[in-house]
Motif scaffolding. Structure first.
Motif, PDB file in Angstrom:
ATOM      1  N   ALA A  12     -23.170 -19.499 -21.530  1.00 31.20           N
ATOM      2  CA  ALA A  12     -22.479 -19.844 -22.775  1.00 31.20           C
ATOM      3  C   ALA A  12     -20.998 -19.482 -22.698  1.00 31.20           C
ATOM      4  O   ALA A  12     -20.136 -20.227 -23.181  1.00 31.20           O
ATOM      5  N   LEU A  13     -20.680 -18.337 -22.084  1.00 31.15           N
ATOM      6  CA  LEU A  13     -19.284 -17.941 -21.936  1.00 31.15           C
ATOM      7  C   LEU A  13     -18.526 -18.903 -21.030  1.00 31.15           C
ATOM      8  O   LEU A  13     -17.380 -19.291 -21.323  1.00 31.15           O
ATOM      9  N   LEU A  14     -19.153 -19.322 -19.938  1.00 23.39           N
ATOM     10  CA  LEU A  14     -18.519 -20.278 -19.046  1.00 23.39           C
ATOM     11  C   LEU A  14     -18.310 -21.622 -19.736  1.00 23.39           C
ATOM     12  O   LEU A  14     -17.257 -22.257 -19.584  1.00 23.39           O
ATOM     13  N   MET A  15     -19.287 -22.059 -20.513  1.00 26.00           N
ATOM     14  CA  MET A  15     -19.143 -23.319 -21.251  1.00 26.00           C
ATOM     15  C   MET A  15     -18.057 -23.224 -22.309  1.00 26.00           C
ATOM     16  O   MET A  15     -17.348 -24.209 -22.580  1.00 26.00           O
ATOM     17  N   LEU A  16     -17.888 -22.050 -22.905  1.00 24.95           N
ATOM     18  CA  LEU A  16     -16.845 -21.865 -23.910  1.00 24.95           C
ATOM     19  C   LEU A  16     -15.463 -22.021 -23.296  1.00 24.95           C
ATOM     20  O   LEU A  16     -14.579 -22.675 -23.875  1.00 24.95           O
ATOM     21  N   PHE A  17     -15.252 -21.449 -22.125  1.00 26.44           N
ATOM     22  CA  PHE A  17     -13.960 -21.578 -21.465  1.00 26.44           C
ATOM     23  C   PHE A  17     -13.718 -23.023 -21.025  1.00 26.44           C
ATOM     24  O   PHE A  17     -12.604 -23.524 -21.120  1.00 26.44           O
ATOM     25  N   THR A  18     -14.759 -23.671 -20.541  1.00 22.35           N
ATOM     26  CA  THR A  18     -14.602 -25.050 -20.082  1.00 22.35           C
ATOM     27  C   THR A  18     -14.377 -26.004 -21.242  1.00 22.35           C
ATOM     28  O   THR A  18     -13.625 -26.982 -21.112  1.00 22.35           O
ATOM     29  N   ALA A  19     -15.009 -25.754 -22.386  1.00 19.94           N
ATOM     30  CA  ALA A  19     -14.880 -26.658 -23.530  1.00 19.94           C
ATOM     31  C   ALA A  19     -13.464 -26.680 -24.091  1.00 19.94           C
ATOM     32  O   ALA A  19     -13.089 -27.641 -24.778  1.00 19.94           O
ATOM     33  N   GLY A  20     -12.674 -25.645 -23.817  1.00 23.74           N
ATOM     34  CA  GLY A  20     -11.303 -25.644 -24.313  1.00 23.74           C
ATOM     35  C   GLY A  20     -10.464 -26.772 -23.755  1.00 23.74           C
ATOM     36  O   GLY A  20      -9.501 -27.224 -24.400  1.00 23.74           O
ATOM     37  N   ASN A  21     -10.794 -27.255 -22.561  1.00 14.78           N
ATOM     38  CA  ASN A  21     -10.040 -28.360 -21.968  1.00 14.78           C
ATOM     39  C   ASN A  21     -10.412 -29.711 -22.553  1.00 14.78           C
ATOM     40  O   ASN A  21      -9.749 -30.707 -22.257  1.00 14.78           O
ATOM     41  N   LEU A  22     -11.485 -29.778 -23.330  1.00 20.46           N
ATOM     42  CA  LEU A  22     -11.912 -31.052 -23.886  1.00 20.46           C
ATOM     43  C   LEU A  22     -11.133 -31.431 -25.136  1.00 20.46           C
ATOM     44  O   LEU A  22     -11.178 -32.586 -25.561  1.00 20.46           O
ATOM     45  N   LEU A  23     -10.420 -30.474 -25.726  1.00 15.98           N
ATOM     46  CA  LEU A  23      -9.638 -30.762 -26.926  1.00 15.98           C
ATOM     47  C   LEU A  23      -8.270 -31.294 -26.539  1.00 15.98           C
ATOM     48  O   LEU A  23      -7.554 -30.669 -25.755  1.00 15.98           O
ATOM     49  N   PRO A  24      -7.856 -32.433 -27.067  1.00 12.13           N
ATOM     50  CA  PRO A  24      -6.511 -32.939 -26.768  1.00 12.13           C
ATOM     51  C   PRO A  24      -5.436 -32.014 -27.333  1.00 12.13           C
ATOM     52  O   PRO A  24      -5.639 -31.346 -28.360  1.00 12.13           O
ATOM     53  N   ALA A  25      -4.316 -31.989 -26.662  1.00  5.65           N
ATOM     54  CA  ALA A  25      -3.228 -31.117 -27.126  1.00  5.65           C
ATOM     55  C   ALA A  25      -2.708 -31.539 -28.490  1.00  5.65           C
ATOM     56  O   ALA A  25      -2.265 -30.697 -29.286  1.00  5.65           O
ATOM     57  N   GLN A  26      -2.777 -32.816 -28.817  1.00  5.00           N
ATOM     58  CA  GLN A  26      -2.280 -33.292 -30.102  1.00  5.00           C
ATOM     59  C   GLN A  26      -3.113 -32.761 -31.264  1.00  5.00           C
ATOM     60  O   GLN A  26      -2.618 -32.657 -32.388  1.00  5.00           O
ATOM     61  N   VAL A  27      -4.378 -32.428 -31.007  1.00  4.52           N
ATOM     62  CA  VAL A  27      -5.233 -31.885 -32.068  1.00  4.52           C
ATOM     63  C   VAL A  27      -4.854 -30.438 -32.378  1.00  4.52           C
ATOM     64  O   VAL A  27      -4.950 -29.987 -33.534  1.00  4.52           O
ATOM     65  N   LEU A  28      -4.405 -29.704 -31.378  1.00  6.91           N
ATOM     66  CA  LEU A  28      -4.112 -28.285 -31.543  1.00  6.91           C
ATOM     67  C   LEU A  28      -2.698 -28.002 -32.001  1.00  6.91           C
ATOM     68  O   LEU A  28      -2.395 -26.870 -32.378  1.00  6.91           O
ATOM     69  N   ILE A  29      -1.827 -28.992 -31.973  1.00  6.16           N
ATOM     70  CA  ILE A  29      -0.409 -28.701 -32.135  1.00  6.16           C
ATOM     71  C   ILE A  29      -0.056 -28.228 -33.541  1.00  6.16           C
ATOM     72  O   ILE A  29       0.792 -27.349 -33.718  1.00  6.16           O
ATOM     73  N   THR A  30      -0.708 -28.745 -34.582  1.00  5.52           N
ATOM     74  CA  THR A  30      -0.355 -28.342 -35.948  1.00  5.52           C
ATOM     75  C   THR A  30      -0.699 -26.890 -36.229  1.00  5.52           C
ATOM     76  O   THR A  30       0.181 -26.110 -36.645  1.00  5.52           O
ATOM     77  N   PRO A  31      -1.945 -26.421 -36.011  1.00  5.59           N
ATOM     78  CA  PRO A  31      -2.198 -24.983 -36.236  1.00  5.59           C
ATOM     79  C   PRO A  31      -1.445 -24.092 -35.256  1.00  5.59           C
ATOM     80  O   PRO A  31      -1.042 -22.977 -35.601  1.00  5.59           O
ATOM     81  N   LEU A  32      -1.248 -24.581 -34.030  1.00  8.45           N
ATOM     82  CA  LEU A  32      -0.530 -23.778 -33.047  1.00  8.45           C
ATOM     83  C   LEU A  32       0.941 -23.619 -33.437  1.00  8.45           C
ATOM     84  O   LEU A  32       1.528 -22.548 -33.290  1.00  8.45           O
ATOM     85  N   TYR A  33       1.530 -24.678 -33.955  1.00  5.71           N
ATOM     86  CA  TYR A  33       2.931 -24.615 -34.395  1.00  5.71           C
ATOM     87  C   TYR A  33       3.101 -23.605 -35.526  1.00  5.71           C
ATOM     88  O   TYR A  33       4.044 -22.802 -35.535  1.00  5.71           O
ATOM     89  N   ARG A  34       2.186 -23.622 -36.496  1.00  8.18           N
ATOM     90  CA  ARG A  34       2.256 -22.669 -37.609  1.00  8.18           C
ATOM     91  C   ARG A  34       2.015 -21.240 -37.118  1.00  8.18           C
ATOM     92  O   ARG A  34       2.620 -20.285 -37.629  1.00  8.18           O
ATOM     93  N   LEU A  35       1.149 -21.080 -36.116  1.00  5.60           N
ATOM     94  CA  LEU A  35       0.897 -19.756 -35.555  1.00  5.60           C
ATOM     95  C   LEU A  35       2.124 -19.223 -34.838  1.00  5.60           C
ATOM     96  O   LEU A  35       2.471 -18.034 -34.970  1.00  5.60           O
TER      97      LEU A  35
END
Length: 305
Positions: free
Chosen positions: A125-148
């Protein structure tokens, strides 16, 4: 009455000869022709960029890009190097790429060592968690990441803005976080091929976990590190999205941003941009040729098993 069978007579003219080696299959020749054609198609954009960068803009404007050049030279390379401030942007890319690649490989190797050498309930499960992070496009993360990034403070010696936003540390951190999943997946699979008897023997001799990790497992993963270092250097060096969003000051952006300064508001010189793009690609070629042997060996490990 006993009848004995006489051995068959072998005539010199009628004796069977071993079959000759089969002729080269035509499909193998066709395969080579197809691969050569694909390679040529792959090189066409690069060769066309070289051809365009060597021609003056006045020549292409007067006769077209499909015409035979009247003159060629290196004037576009000289102009692109001076107008874009490329040496400064090259240094910015080095400040981001080198720490990001080293940090990615170190943290990925630590997680890969943990999930591959120790058996516990949430291992997969830990290995799958690290691997699943690459499945999210960068455009999806940019709004919360910018505010952070606008809310995380940094000391003055780390950031002029006193924030994670508009700093080299912010770009390095997002590259490490975003690339660790892929590297962890590759390194964990590679470390599983290393016999556990090696680390068990070191444990019997009194070697602690950190010593097993640093002095035994990491040196054995050198081919995998070379392959990942080549890929990560190219990916991080060529990245344009994260610096565009997370860095406000133009002087802090990497070399990929230098190409944007070669394009004017009302006029664009494609010959100049082609020369700048070719110069931008030189460091990635140097990294690949420096690690070529280890890169190929790292990709083919386990292919014969």
């Amino acid at each position: 009455m006993t009848v004995t069978a006489s051995p068959p007579r072998v005539r010199g003219s009628s004796a069977r000869r071993p079959p000759s080696a089969p002729a080269r299959p035509r499909r193998q020749t066709g395969r080579h022709v197809m691969l050569a054609g694909i390679s040529l198609l792959w090189l066409v954009p690069l060769l066309w960029a070289v051809f365009t960068s060597l021609r003056p803009y006045e020549d292409t404007a007067a006769h077209g890009y499909l015409s035979w050049p009247r003159s060629i030279g290196l004037d576009n390379f000289t102009a692109a190097w001076g107008q874009s401030g490329m040496p400064h942007y090259f240094w910015n890319s080095v400040l981001v790429t080198v720490p990001a690649v080293l940090g990615t490989l170190f943290f990925s190797a630590a997680v890969a060592f943990f999930v591959s050498r120790f058996d516990f309930r949430w291992n997969i499960a830990l290995l799958m968690l690290f691997t699943a992070g690459n499945l999210l496009p960068a455009q999806v993360l940019i709004t919360p990441l910018y505010r952070l990034y606008l809310q995380v403070p940094l000391p003055a010696w780390m950031s002029d803005s006193l924030l994670l936003y508009n700093s080299y540390w912010g770009i390095i951190a997002i590259h490490i976080a975003y690339q660790c999943g892929f590297c962890t997946f590759v390194l964990s699979n590679y470390m599983k091929t290393i016999p556990k008897e090696i680390t068990e023997a070191a444990l019997v001799d009194g070697a602690q976990v950190w010593r097993q990790f640093l002095q035994i497992v990491l040196p054995l993963c050198r081919p995998a590190f070379a392959a990942l270092a080549t890929l990560e250097s190219i990916w991080i060096y060529n990245d344009f999205f994260w610096p565009l969003v997370l860095i406000e000051t133009g002087d802090k952006r990497p070399v990929t941003s230098a190409l944007a300064s070669l394009q004017g508001q009302y006029f664009t010189n494609p010959n100049l941009i082609a020369a700048g793009a070719l110069m931008t690609a030189v460091p990635t070629l140097l990294v690949y040729f420096a690690l070529q042997r280890q890169f190929i060996s790292g990709l083919t490990i386990g292919a014969g098993k």
